[in-house]
Design a protein around this motif. Structure first.
Motif, short mmCIF file in Angstrom:
data_model
loop_
_atom_site.label_atom_id
_atom_site.label_comp_id
_atom_site.label_asym_id
_atom_site.label_seq_id
_atom_site.Cartn_x
_atom_site.Cartn_y
_atom_site.Cartn_z
N LEU A 1 1.60 -3.50 4.00
CA LEU A 1 3.06 -3.08 4.31
C LEU A 1 3.28 -1.81 3.83
N TYR A 2 3.24 -0.62 4.72
CA TYR A 2 3.66 0.81 4.20
C TYR A 2 4.64 1.25 4.48
N CYS A 3 5.45 1.76 3.56
CA CYS A 3 6.68 2.12 3.60
C CYS A 3 6.97 3.48 3.15
N ARG A 4 7.48 4.41 3.91
CA ARG A 4 7.69 5.91 3.40
C ARG A 4 8.96 6.47 4.06
N HIS A 5 9.79 7.29 3.23
CA HIS A 5 10.65 7.90 3.41
C HIS A 5 11.92 6.81 4.12
N VAL A 6 12.26 6.16 3.13
CA VAL A 6 13.05 4.83 3.50
C VAL A 6 14.10 5.01 2.59
N GLU A 7 15.50 5.15 2.83
CA GLU A 7 16.63 4.98 2.04
C GLU A 7 17.16 3.85 2.10
N GLY A 8 17.29 2.99 1.05
CA GLY A 8 18.00 1.71 1.03
C GLY A 8 17.04 0.59 1.47
N LEU A 9 15.68 0.45 1.08
CA LEU A 9 14.84 -0.60 1.39
C LEU A 9 14.98 -1.60 0.69
N THR A 10 15.26 -2.83 1.30
CA THR A 10 15.47 -3.90 0.55
C THR A 10 14.34 -5.00 0.89
N ALA B 1 -5.81 -12.14 1.33
CA ALA B 1 -6.83 -12.79 1.05
C ALA B 1 -8.17 -12.77 1.94
N SER B 2 -7.66 -12.72 3.26
CA SER B 2 -8.58 -12.82 4.31
C SER B 2 -8.99 -11.45 4.88
N ALA B 3 -8.36 -10.28 4.64
CA ALA B 3 -8.57 -9.15 4.88
C ALA B 3 -9.99 -8.49 4.72
N ARG B 4 -10.80 -7.71 5.33
CA ARG B 4 -11.99 -7.07 4.99
C ARG B 4 -11.97 -5.65 5.16
N GLY B 5 -12.74 -5.13 4.33
CA GLY B 5 -12.97 -3.48 4.39
C GLY B 5 -12.16 -2.99 3.26
N PRO B 6 -12.14 -1.53 3.13
CA PRO B 6 -11.62 -0.80 1.99
C PRO B 6 -9.88 -0.83 1.96
N TRP B 7 -9.39 -1.86 2.30
CA TRP B 7 -7.75 -1.89 2.17
C TRP B 7 -7.46 -1.54 0.56
N ARG B 8 -6.40 -1.04 0.56
CA ARG B 8 -5.97 -0.43 -0.70
C ARG B 8 -4.86 -1.33 -1.58
N GLY B 9 -4.25 -2.01 -0.57
CA GLY B 9 -3.25 -3.06 -1.24
C GLY B 9 -2.35 -3.73 -0.37
N ASP B 10 -1.36 -4.68 -0.89
CA ASP B 10 -0.69 -5.24 0.08
C ASP B 10 0.68 -4.44 0.67
N VAL B 11 1.35 -4.00 -0.50
CA VAL B 11 2.63 -3.32 -0.13
C VAL B 11 2.72 -1.88 -1.00
N HIS B 12 2.86 -0.90 -0.24
CA HIS B 12 3.00 0.44 -0.73
C HIS B 12 3.91 1.36 -0.20
N CYS B 13 4.88 1.73 -0.95
CA CYS B 13 6.12 2.61 -0.82
C CYS B 13 5.79 4.01 -1.31
N GLU B 14 6.33 5.01 -0.58
CA GLU B 14 6.34 6.42 -0.98
C GLU B 14 7.63 6.81 -0.54
N HIS B 15 8.29 7.82 -1.43
CA HIS B 15 9.56 8.45 -0.86
C HIS B 15 10.64 7.37 -0.46
N VAL B 16 10.88 6.25 -1.42
CA VAL B 16 11.44 5.27 -0.94
C VAL B 16 12.63 4.94 -2.00
N ASN B 17 13.94 4.69 -1.76
CA ASN B 17 14.83 4.30 -2.71
C ASN B 17 15.30 2.82 -2.23
N THR B 18 15.21 1.90 -3.26
CA THR B 18 15.33 0.45 -3.11
C THR B 18 16.58 0.23 -3.41
N GLU B 19 17.27 -0.94 -2.87
CA GLU B 19 18.62 -1.56 -3.30
C GLU B 19 18.27 -2.80 -3.81
#
Length: 416
Positions: A380-389, A398-416
């Protein structure tokens, strides 16, 4: 039903079913029923070949089980703009299409044998634009019928108010070009329930194509529930085509299988010249909710994107979206992303579990395009989101294959 009932007309009494083209006979029955102030036009079991049929106010076209209304394969038998339509209604009140019968658009006869991309055949130069097209209609009912092999859009409603679609089965070939299931375009107060849709394009699409309609009218107050959806493109698409708002819409109890994108929300200014004919400001998507959704064999469960490919002034936005109670098995990632200066505003995920089992070859981070084809190496990749909950959100890699970087990644995100 008895043929002597007031307001009841049998198409066979007007000459249908005797071989050849049945357009005039079916239309004569509808016109006769409308002339009596309304009622039911009855289509008994059998096959009837027709060109364009025009519905009428307060008239129900009822296809009995075993009745097949089959579209002609001759372009000259169709009326209306840009290829015409098989079933057509404009400025009607109380028109209905019901019964356990089938409307067959004979889609493969309107397509060439070569592919235009990885999923769709090339359409022939002339083809009907919709199997059923209802424009500026009020209090419409479409119930229980099967709509199959549409040559283009299947059920397209434009500028209407007060429609109820219930128990409809739509089955189009996966390689059929532009064979959307149900398109709700600049309509208000619409319910869609208990439908099974297998489409070569979007199963259910909410649009706001104000330019095609000729006036700015929101697509609003749409409720979709208890549907089974499968698509080569999107199970549910909100936005992309149009400039008027889409707002106050709710989706619940959906079973989605074998689809590229499960839930798709898009507001963009496209560089594509053909799309730009109908998208010049970007659609405003606000107050949309999803609940109790299950997905299996999806490429991307969630794809929400605000984009500007032209760099021009943009009105479009995505705001106040909630997804609650989602379980998905997916090959690829989900993406929620706005723009600098135009972020997605207010996006809530709760009770969400996504299992990613696909393989990627590259870990290069790329912002997906409108079709969601470029790889993003996070579940799950989130970017430029204001008010992410994010509440009780689990992305299982666990079942993914290849050079995945992670499960959840956020950039330029404000959370509530």
């Amino acid at each position: 039903m008895m043929t002597g009932e007031s307001g009841f007309v049998d198409v066979c009494a007007h000459g249908a079913g005797r071989g050849g083209l049945d357009t005039r006979a079916v239309q004569s029955a509808i016109d006769a029923c409308a002339g009596r102030g309304g009622g039911t036009v009855y289509v008994p079991p059998g096959r009837y070949v027709c060109g364009t049929i025009r519905l009428a106010s307060f008239v129900t076209l009822h296809l009995e089980a075993g009745a097949v209304l089959e579209g002609s394969t001759s372009p000259g038998d169709y009326e209306g703009g840009e290829g015409g339509y098989l079933i057509y209604g404009e400025d009607l009140d109380g028109a209905a299409l019901t019964g356990r019968g089938t409307i067959d658009g004979r889609g493969p006869s309107w397509w060439a044998s070569e592919m235009i991309n990885a999923t769709a055949l090339r359409p022939k130069e002339a083809r009907p634009r919709a199997l059923v097209y209802l424009v500026n209609c009020r209090n419409t009912v479409v119930r229980d019928v099967s709509l199959v092999d549409s040559p283009f859009f299947t059920l397209w409603m434009l500028g209407g108010e007060g429609a109820a679609i219930d128990g409809v089965r739509i089955a189009n070939p996966r390689n059929g070009p532009n064979t959307d299931g149900i398109d709700v375009d600049c309509c208000r107060d619409v319910t869609i329930s208990n439908c099974r849709i297998d489409a070569g394009d979007d199963c259910i699409a909410l649009k706001s194509n104000a330019k095609w309609l000729g006036r700015r009218q929101a697509c609003e107050n749409v409720v979709v529930s208890n549907c089974v959806l499968s698509s080569s493109t999107c199970a549910v698409r909100v936005g992309y085509e149009g400039d008027a708002p889409i707002r106050n819409c709710a989706f619940s109890n959906l079973a989605i299988t074998d689809t590229h994108i499960g839930i798709d929300l898009v507001s963009i200014l496209p560089a594509d010249e053909q799309a730009a004919r109908y998208i010049q400001e970007g659609v405003e998507i606000e107050n949309v909710a999803f609940s109790n959704v299950v997905m299996d064999r999806a490429q991307r469960p969630i794809f929400a994107w605000v984009g500007n490919e032209t760099g021009g002034p943009m009105r479009g936005l995505i705001a106040d979206v909630a997804i609650r109670g989602l379980t998905a098995r997916a090959a690829g990632s989900s993406y929620i992303g706005g723009l600098p200066g135009n972020p997605i505003r207010g996006f809530r995920l709760s009770d969400v579990r996504i299992e990613v089992h696909g393989t990627i070859e590259s870990a290069d981070v790329a912002v997906p395009d409108v079709w969601g084809s470029q790889p993003v190496p996070f579940g799950l990749y989130c970017r430029h989101v204001e008010g992410l909950t994010l509440g009780e959100v689990k992305v299982d890699m666990a079942s993914a294959r290849g050079p995945w970087r992670g499960d959840v990644h956020c950039e330029h995100v404000n959370t509530e």
